[in-house]
Design a protein around this motif. Structure first.
Motif, PDB file in Angstrom:
ATOM      1  N   ALA A  62       0.846  -1.193   0.000  1.00 54.47           N
ATOM      2  CA  ALA A  62       0.000   0.000   0.000  1.00 54.47           C
ATOM      3  C   ALA A  62       0.878   1.238   0.000  1.00 54.47           C
ATOM      4  O   ALA A  62       2.038   1.205   0.422  1.00 54.47           O
ATOM      5  N   ARG A  63       0.300   2.335  -0.485  1.00 55.37           N
ATOM      6  CA  ARG A  63       0.954   3.640  -0.446  1.00 55.37           C
ATOM      7  C   ARG A  63       0.025   4.587   0.299  1.00 55.37           C
ATOM      8  O   ARG A  63      -1.193   4.579   0.077  1.00 55.37           O
ATOM      9  N   ILE A  64       0.591   5.418   1.182  1.00 58.25           N
ATOM     10  CA  ILE A  64      -0.222   6.281   2.040  1.00 58.25           C
ATOM     11  C   ILE A  64       0.236   7.728   1.886  1.00 58.25           C
ATOM     12  O   ILE A  64       1.428   8.027   1.957  1.00 58.25           O
ATOM     13  N   LEU A  65      -0.729   8.617   1.673  1.00 59.36           N
ATOM     14  CA  LEU A  65      -0.490  10.053   1.613  1.00 59.36           C
ATOM     15  C   LEU A  65      -1.467  10.740   2.556  1.00 59.36           C
ATOM     16  O   LEU A  65      -2.545  10.211   2.834  1.00 59.36           O
ATOM     17  N   GLY A  66      -1.126  11.927   3.027  1.00 54.96           N
ATOM     18  CA  GLY A  66      -2.096  12.680   3.805  1.00 54.96           C
ATOM     19  C   GLY A  66      -1.491  13.424   4.970  1.00 54.96           C
ATOM     20  O   GLY A  66      -0.261  13.478   5.147  1.00 54.96           O
ATOM     21  N   ALA A  77      -7.162  13.128  16.464  1.00 51.78           N
ATOM     22  CA  ALA A  77      -6.691  13.397  15.107  1.00 51.78           C
ATOM     23  C   ALA A  77      -7.807  13.987  14.257  1.00 51.78           C
ATOM     24  O   ALA A  77      -8.971  13.582  14.341  1.00 51.78           O
ATOM     25  N   ARG A  78      -7.420  14.944  13.419  1.00 51.04           N
ATOM     26  CA  ARG A  78      -8.316  15.460  12.384  1.00 51.04           C
ATOM     27  C   ARG A  78      -7.501  15.609  11.106  1.00 51.04           C
ATOM     28  O   ARG A  78      -6.298  15.878  11.137  1.00 51.04           O
ATOM     29  N   GLY A  79      -8.146  15.403   9.989  1.00 46.20           N
ATOM     30  CA  GLY A  79      -7.451  15.467   8.709  1.00 46.20           C
ATOM     31  C   GLY A  79      -7.813  14.268   7.857  1.00 46.20           C
ATOM     32  O   GLY A  79      -8.888  13.677   7.997  1.00 46.20           O
ATOM     33  N   ARG A  80      -6.889  13.871   6.979  1.00 46.63           N
ATOM     34  CA  ARG A  80      -7.186  12.773   6.051  1.00 46.63           C
ATOM     35  C   ARG A  80      -5.905  12.033   5.688  1.00 46.63           C
ATOM     36  O   ARG A  80      -4.882  12.646   5.402  1.00 46.63           O
ATOM     37  N   LEU A  81      -5.974  10.700   5.709  1.00 48.37           N
ATOM     38  CA  LEU A  81      -4.931   9.831   5.173  1.00 48.37           C
ATOM     39  C   LEU A  81      -5.569   9.001   4.070  1.00 48.37           C
ATOM     40  O   LEU A  81      -6.645   8.429   4.264  1.00 48.37           O
ATOM     41  N   VAL A  82      -4.906   8.942   2.925  1.00 49.17           N
ATOM     42  CA  VAL A  82      -5.459   8.218   1.775  1.00 49.17           C
ATOM     43  C   VAL A  82      -4.562   7.031   1.461  1.00 49.17           C
ATOM     44  O   VAL A  82      -3.345   7.183   1.301  1.00 49.17           O
ATOM     45  N   VAL A  83      -5.161   5.858   1.391  1.00 50.71           N
ATOM     46  CA  VAL A  83      -4.438   4.612   1.157  1.00 50.71           C
ATOM     47  C   VAL A  83      -4.700   4.147  -0.277  1.00 50.71           C
ATOM     48  O   VAL A  83      -5.862   4.010  -0.696  1.00 50.71           O
ATOM     49  N   TYR A  84      -3.631   3.919  -1.017  1.00 50.20           N
ATOM     50  CA  TYR A  84      -3.707   3.371  -2.369  1.00 50.20           C
ATOM     51  C   TYR A  84      -3.215   1.926  -2.324  1.00 50.20           C
ATOM     52  O   TYR A  84      -2.093   1.659  -1.881  1.00 50.20           O
ATOM     53  N   THR A  85      -4.052   0.994  -2.768  1.00 44.10           N
ATOM     54  CA  THR A  85      -3.641  -0.410  -2.716  1.00 44.10           C
ATOM     55  C   THR A  85      -4.433  -1.249  -3.717  1.00 44.10           C
ATOM     56  O   THR A  85      -5.581  -0.935  -4.034  1.00 44.10           O
ATOM     57  N   SER A  86      -3.802  -2.296  -4.186  1.00 42.24           N
ATOM     58  CA  SER A  86      -4.495  -3.293  -5.005  1.00 42.24           C
ATOM     59  C   SER A  86      -4.856  -4.511  -4.172  1.00 42.24           C
ATOM     60  O   SER A  86      -5.382  -5.494  -4.691  1.00 42.24           O
TER      61      SER A  86
END
Length: 335
Positions: free
Chosen positions: A234-238, A248-257
């Motif tokens: 997986a790849r994580i941005l945010g 916590a407040r905000g956003r983490l976005v997970v990219y995965t197949s």
């Protein structure tokens, strides 16, 4: 020639005296600091007496950490005359960790740390590096390698509330075996390579060595984090930061197949409710297709072919996967 030789001998004696005196002063200061720290204990402090290094050697070191009591046979702290603002720390190849259930033998490999300070700013931390490996527990392989770098940056307009310092991070961890310190049946070894920034509520410096004054994080940004857990990738941005209640407040976005396997691993680790694992196919695809606005300068590109883009949102004290509420948002450490 004899007239020139005499002043050179005097100068050499003066410099030698300053060198020896500085090491003795450093040893005294280390003893004083350790005496004022209930979480630290050391038996002896020796001057190195090495012309290439100005420093000290501490013997029989004990430290109380969040993981338990750590015992080291020795630790060396020194600086080079060519880099007087950069401190070096060398640790022995093994240590003992007692988490409260009995001592464990830790293999540290080539463990070392480097700290560059700002002499005109109260010896504030300008940069730091920690590296070790291979790591073992009771002779079993724990991780191949650990490295972490932090470099101080100026606070900018997008710093979270309460931030007093910012550090860019570059972290890599190779082939960690979670089963050696956790009973969770996770699907294989863990590797992580991440870059980003952390914001702290205080500037790290000697005055903050007291546990009650130690800097705590108030925000984290992941510019690029590559995670591998067994065959799952997986790849994580945010970015997340602490709200007024410390959640916590905000956003983490997970990219995965490998979305379903990743959700199963997260549920096994207790990070999300088990009911989320039953999400499949169309619902995850719908969440992946949701539009995501730019967040504090971070852009979240669409998922590549064959992968999903899963947004973990943190707001009002809750954590959600797209529109689905997962539970309370995690808390930042507080005093």
């Amino acid at each position: 020639m004899r007239r020139l030789l005499a002043p050179l001998i005097v100068l050499a004696l003066v410099l030698g005296g300053l060198w020896l005196g500085a090491e003795s002063l450093a040893a005294q200061q280390l003893r004083r600091i350790a005496a004022g720290q209930p979480a630290a204990k050391l038996e002896t402090v020796q001057e190195l007496r090495d012309p290439r290094r100005l420093g000290v050697r501490a013997l029989a070191v004990e430290m109380q950490t969040d993981l338990g009591r750590v015992e080291l046979s020795q630790a060396e702290l020194w600086l080079s005359p060519l880099r007087p603002s950069e401190l070096r720390l060398a640790l022995p190849p093994r240590a003992v960790l007692d988490p409260g259930s009995g001592p464990l033998d830790l293999g540290l490999g080539d463990a070392a740390a480097r700290l560059r300070v700002q002499p005109l700013n109260g010896l504030a931390m300008a940069s730091a590096r920690i590296e070790a490996g291979p790591l073992t527990v009771e002779g079993a392989a724990l991780a191949t390698r650990l490295r972490a770098d932090a470099v101080r940056r100026d606070l900018d307009a997008d710093a979270p509330a309460g931030a007093a310092a910012a550090y860019d991070l570059d972290i890599s961890l190779d082939d960690l075996e979670p089963g050696l310190f956790a009973t969770l049946p996770l699907p294989g070894r863990l590797s992580l390579a991440a870059t980003g920034r952390v914001w702290l509520d205080a500037l790290p410096r000697p005055a903050t060595l007291d546990p009650d004054r130690s800097p705590l994080p108030v925000g984290l940004r992941l510019d690029d984090a590559e995670l591998r857990l067994g065959a799952v990738q997986a790849r994580i941005l945010g970015r997340i930061e602490a709200d007024a209640q410390g959640r916590a407040r905000g956003r983490l976005v997970v990219y995965t197949s490998d979305a379903e396997s990743l959700l199963q691993a997260a549920a096994t680790a207790g990070l999300i409710p088990p009911r989320v694992v039953v999400l499949a196919g169309t619902m995850l695809k719908n969440i992946s297709d949701l539009p995501l606005p730019e967040d504090a300068g971070l852009r979240f590109p669409p998922a590549a072919k064959g992968e999903l883009r899963l947004p973990l949102n943190f707001a009002d004290g809750r954590m959600s996967l797209g529109p689905m509420v997962l539970g309370p948002a995690p808390t930042f450490p507080r005093r």
